[in-house]
Structure formats: C-alpha cells, structure tokens
Motif scaffolding. Structure first.
Motif, short mmCIF file in Angstrom:
data_model
loop_
_atom_site.label_atom_id
_atom_site.label_comp_id
_atom_site.label_asym_id
_atom_site.label_seq_id
_atom_site.Cartn_x
_atom_site.Cartn_y
_atom_site.Cartn_z
N GLN A 116 0.81 -1.21 0.00
CA GLN A 116 0.00 0.00 0.00
C GLN A 116 0.86 1.27 0.00
OE1 GLN A 116 -2.44 -0.59 3.45
NE2 GLN A 116 -3.62 -2.26 2.52
N ARG A 117 1.91 1.26 0.80
CA ARG A 117 2.74 2.47 0.90
C ARG A 117 3.55 2.69 -0.39
NH1 ARG A 117 3.80 4.19 6.16
NH2 ARG A 117 5.06 5.83 5.22
N LEU A 118 4.04 1.62 -1.01
CA LEU A 118 4.76 1.78 -2.27
C LEU A 118 3.85 2.31 -3.36
CD1 LEU A 118 7.10 -1.36 -2.44
CD2 LEU A 118 7.75 1.01 -2.01
N GLU A 119 2.60 1.85 -3.38
CA GLU A 119 1.65 2.35 -4.37
C GLU A 119 1.37 3.84 -4.14
OE1 GLU A 119 -1.79 -0.13 -4.17
OE2 GLU A 119 -0.81 -1.84 -5.17
N LYS A 120 1.26 4.22 -2.88
CA LYS A 120 1.00 5.63 -2.56
C LYS A 120 2.21 6.50 -2.93
CE LYS A 120 -0.37 8.68 1.24
NZ LYS A 120 -0.74 8.76 2.69
N LEU A 121 3.41 6.01 -2.65
CA LEU A 121 4.62 6.77 -2.97
C LEU A 121 4.82 6.88 -4.47
CD1 LEU A 121 7.01 5.26 -0.28
CD2 LEU A 121 6.18 7.62 -0.37
N ALA A 122 4.46 5.83 -5.21
CA ALA A 122 4.58 5.88 -6.67
C ALA A 122 3.64 6.92 -7.25
CB ALA A 122 4.30 4.50 -7.26
N ALA A 123 2.46 7.04 -6.67
CA ALA A 123 1.51 8.04 -7.14
C ALA A 123 2.00 9.45 -6.86
CB ALA A 123 0.15 7.82 -6.48
N ASN A 124 2.88 9.63 -5.86
CA ASN A 124 3.43 10.94 -5.52
C ASN A 124 4.77 11.21 -6.20
OD1 ASN A 124 1.29 11.65 -3.80
ND2 ASN A 124 2.22 10.58 -2.08
N ASP A 125 5.11 10.37 -7.19
CA ASP A 125 6.31 10.59 -8.02
C ASP A 125 7.59 10.54 -7.19
OD1 ASP A 125 7.61 10.92 -10.44
OD2 ASP A 125 7.62 13.10 -10.31
N LEU A 126 7.73 9.50 -6.40
CA LEU A 126 8.97 9.29 -5.66
C LEU A 126 10.13 8.96 -6.59
CD1 LEU A 126 10.55 8.88 -3.00
CD2 LEU A 126 9.67 6.54 -2.95
N GLN A 127 9.82 8.47 -7.81
CA GLN A 127 10.86 8.04 -8.74
C GLN A 127 11.91 9.13 -8.98
OE1 GLN A 127 7.65 7.52 -8.84
NE2 GLN A 127 7.02 5.93 -10.30
#
Length: 453
Positions: A93-104
């Motif tokens: 869940q947290r990785l999906e949320k971080l990906a949506a916030n453009d952590l890349q």
C-alpha cells in the motif's frame, strides 16, 4: 549416519551479515532524507518502508510477502537501522502511494550520490569511459498487469530502458516502459537525464554506445548538440550508434557495390569485405543541418566456411554512426564491446528477481525498478571493492563479479549477533576470510571521500 539433534537457544543469529554493509550504503546515499519530503502519520516512517524493500532486493527477493520472514528478524531491523519492519500489506500500500506521488524522481539521485561520495572505480575502455544505453524485455506473460503488452521478442511484458557506465557497469538509469513502446520513444529525454549523472561521476571522455533501435535523425542531432555542450565545458563526448538500413541494403545493392569497389579485401577464400567512411547530412526538427560520419561494412560471401560454393553471392551490409576520428576497424571493435551490457540486464532480471514485477500497477513497478537501480549499484560496489584484488575470496580472477556471486559470498553469510557496550558485534566464527572482507568494506565506507553529485 551421524546422530543429528536439533536445538534452539536464546542466541541471536543472522544468515545475512552482509546487510551491515548495505545499511551503511543506504545512509551514504541519503535514503533517510526522504522522511522530510514524504512525512507520514501512519506510525511508520517512509524511509523504513523504502529501506525494507531495498533490503529485500539486496537479498535477491522482490515479492512483497518475502518481508513477512523479516518482521521478527531483529538483525534485519538493526543492521538496516529500521524502527519497524512493515507487513506485506503495508509495504504494498505504501509503495503504491509513494509511486503516485512521483517518488521516482527522488530515488534517481541516490545512486549518483553513493557512487560519487565513495569515489567508486570507473574504468575506461582505451580512451573513453563507455556509457551503454539499451532496452530489454521482461517477460510478464499470463498476467493482467498495467502496461504489459507485446514486446519485440514476441512475448507479453515490459521493455524497460537502462544506462550503464564504465566497464564495471554502474547503473545510472533504469525506467519502466510498456512492452509495445518503441525504443526511440522518450529516449531523448532519458538521455538528457542520464548524461549529467555520467558527467558528474567521471571527468574522462565519455563514449555513448547504442544499437540500431536508437537510429533516428532527431536522436543523432541531439547527440551532436550534447557534444557541443560538452565541448563548451572543456569536456569530450563521442558516440557510436548502430545504423538501421530500413530496407536500403537490398534496394540499393548495386549502389553499395559500386561504392565498395575500391575497398575490397579478402578475408578467406569465398569471403571478402569492404570498409569505408562516408559523411552524411542529417536535419533536426528545426531543419538545422549536421554532418555525421558513418562507418560502413559490406561483406560478400561466395562460399561458406567449409568451402561449399553458394548459388548466389550473399551480401551483408552494416553501418555505424560515429563521432570518433578513428579507423573503421577500431570503431567496429568499440561497438562490439557494447554487447557486455546484456549481462547487466540479466543480473537485474535474475539475480535481483525482477523478471516478473510484483505489482499490478505500472507506476508502482516503475518505482520498484528505480529502487532496484540503487540495490544493483550497492551490490556492484560490494563486488568491486571487496571481491577483486587481494581481498577477494578464492575465485578465478575477474574485472567484476556477478551480483549473484556477491550475494553468495558476502551478503548471505551466517554470523552470531552479540550486543555489548552499545555495539552490535557480528561473530563469524572461523570464517575469517569473509569477516576480513566485510570489515574492510565497512571501514572503507565509513568516511566518504568524494563530493556528492
């Protein structure tokens, strides 16, 4: 058969003593700084989530459920300096949320920070440090993951793009792409992101090598523009890009034969080749003209290697766009070394267990590949600093070690964990060789000597 008994005790053991070096690399790369950018009130720091998954990747695991085996593993938590280890559900869940916030965009700088501070060895090939860029296929057949589609290898999956620097193969870019995406699409933007990272890590001349999938006038024009930018800064950038004939090899055979008439040389009975260089004018989107050199090779076969005559001559035409002022043979030899990067693709897919990505969402899988870039570089760094030269465990001499070898020899090492005087002591028993390597690595990484990119 010996009489074997099983017993449990209160001693703390770990089968992954190499995590002590990996956790230290996380600190140098600045992974903890992510907490200020992505604060959380959910009871678990963002850095704990990221470092937990990075730890899994550095152990050769990519599945979310693998973290459940480490939730009560005290050494895993302590060696990676985690407050808590997330559950599989929390991790997803947290990785999906971080990906949506453009952590890349944030993770891309971690590798260059680590490599620059540690002053990682970057070996040139002859006069240039090579920068290899290419796409590769990740087979995710029989899945309904977002972005999975037909690839150029006729399987369903993804075609990520990667960039590797030097003979060591440091990964400077690793980005996910849908399987059906053409190699050239968005490659100019990828190149513009990668070149500053390479420029920061080495002051030596850089040689960019790419295959025929990158053959386009817009891309060649961008390379010429970047060469001028490097020249203005007193730097040097060269390139070798495989030419894509796009049907002209057959349609214009008579023309090519006429050009090659003055360059033929016999290689063996029934086989001869012609090598020459020609200047070609290209234009960018703004109609600006550039003159680019192209090395050409035409091979004619009238008999096979066993001496059997062919009914008709067989012709093979190849070409390479290049800015190198070298003989055609030297340019071709430089490009042939480009094939080494296929091993790096293989290590990402097999040694890091990323052939089949764990998430069904494209953005999350893209984030996982960005994290894999750091995990790959950490294991490569351990291999280059600890498994080459006199420190290396008993193995054949090599310029670099495969990631799987690093995992076997340095990461998956058993040790007794002792807590004493506010210190964590790893007791390796009689395994003095691996202890010496890990101790030297920790000492080498304790005081970074370079400057961050």
């Amino acid at each position: 058969m010996p009489n074997i008994k099983f017993r449990a005790s209160r001693r703390t053991l770990t089968s992954h003593a190499g995590l002590s070096i990996i956790g230290q690399c996380f600190e140098i790369a600045g992974v903890d700084s992510i907490d200020s950018r992505f604060p959380t009130t959910l009871g678990m720091r963002t850095s704990d989530v990221i470092k937990s998954y990075l730890g899994l990747l550095c152990l050769g695991m990519s599945d979310y459920d693998a973290v459940e085996n480490f939730r009560r593993d005290k050494p895993f938590q302590q060696l990676l300096t985690l407050q808590k280890v997330p559950s599989a559900a929390t991790l997803r869940q947290r990785l999906e949320k971080l990906a949506a916030n453009d952590l890349q965009a944030r993770t891309a700088t971690w590798s260059t920070t680590l490599l620059s501070l540690i002053e990682a060895p970057i070996t040139a090939e002859t006069t240039h440090v090579c920068l290899d860029i290419d796409t590769f296929v990740m087979d995710n057949s029989n899945s309904k993951k977002e972005g999975v589609s037909r690839t150029y290898q006729k399987v369903d999956g993804y075609t990520p793009i990667a960039a590797y620097l030097g003979n060591e193969g440091w990964c400077l870019g690793l980005e996910l792409r849908p399987g059906k995406q053409h190699t050239m699409k968005e490659s100019n933007a990828f190149l513009e992101r990668v070149l500053p990272r390479a420029q920061c890590l080495t002051k030596q001349p850089i040689l960019l090598r790419e295959d025929s999938g990158f053959d386009s006038q817009a891309h060649l024009a961008l390379l010429e523009q970047q060469r001028q930018v490097f020249a203005d800064e007193g730097r040097r950038l060269d390139y070798v890009v495989k030419w894509n004939p796009r049907g002209s090899a057959t349609a214009d055979r008579d023309t090519w034969l006429a050009v090659a008439a003055d360059y033929w040389e016999e290689l063996r009975p029934g086989k001869r080749q012609a090598l020459w260089t020609q200047a070609v004018s290209i234009h960018d989107d703004n109609k600006t003209e550039y003159v680019v050199q192209r090395v050409m090779r035409l091979v004619e076969r009238t008999a096979d290697r066993d001496g059997q005559l062919l009914l008709e001559p067989d012709y093979e035409l190849e070409g390479w766009w290049t800015s190198l002022d070298e003989a055609p043979e030297a340019v071709i030899k430089r490009y042939q070394a480009h094939a080494t990067h296929e091993q790096f693709h293989s290590e990402i897919k097999t040694d890091l267990d990323l052939e089949r990505l764990p998430s069904g969402k494209f953005a999350t899988n893209d984030l996982i590949l960005h994290l894999a870039q750091l995990a790959y570089n950490i294991l490569r760094l351990m291999g280059q600093l600890g498994m080459t030269g006199e420190l290396s465990p008993v193995r054949h001499p090599a310029k670099r070690r495969r990631l799987r070898t690093v995992l076997q020899e340095l990461v998956h090492r058993a040790a007794l964990v002792i807590h004493k005087a506010r210190q964590i002591i790893l007791d390796f028993g009689q395994d003095i060789g691996r202890m010496t390597v890990l101790k030297t690595l920790r000492s080498r990484l304790r005081y970074p000597r370079g400057t961050p990119c």
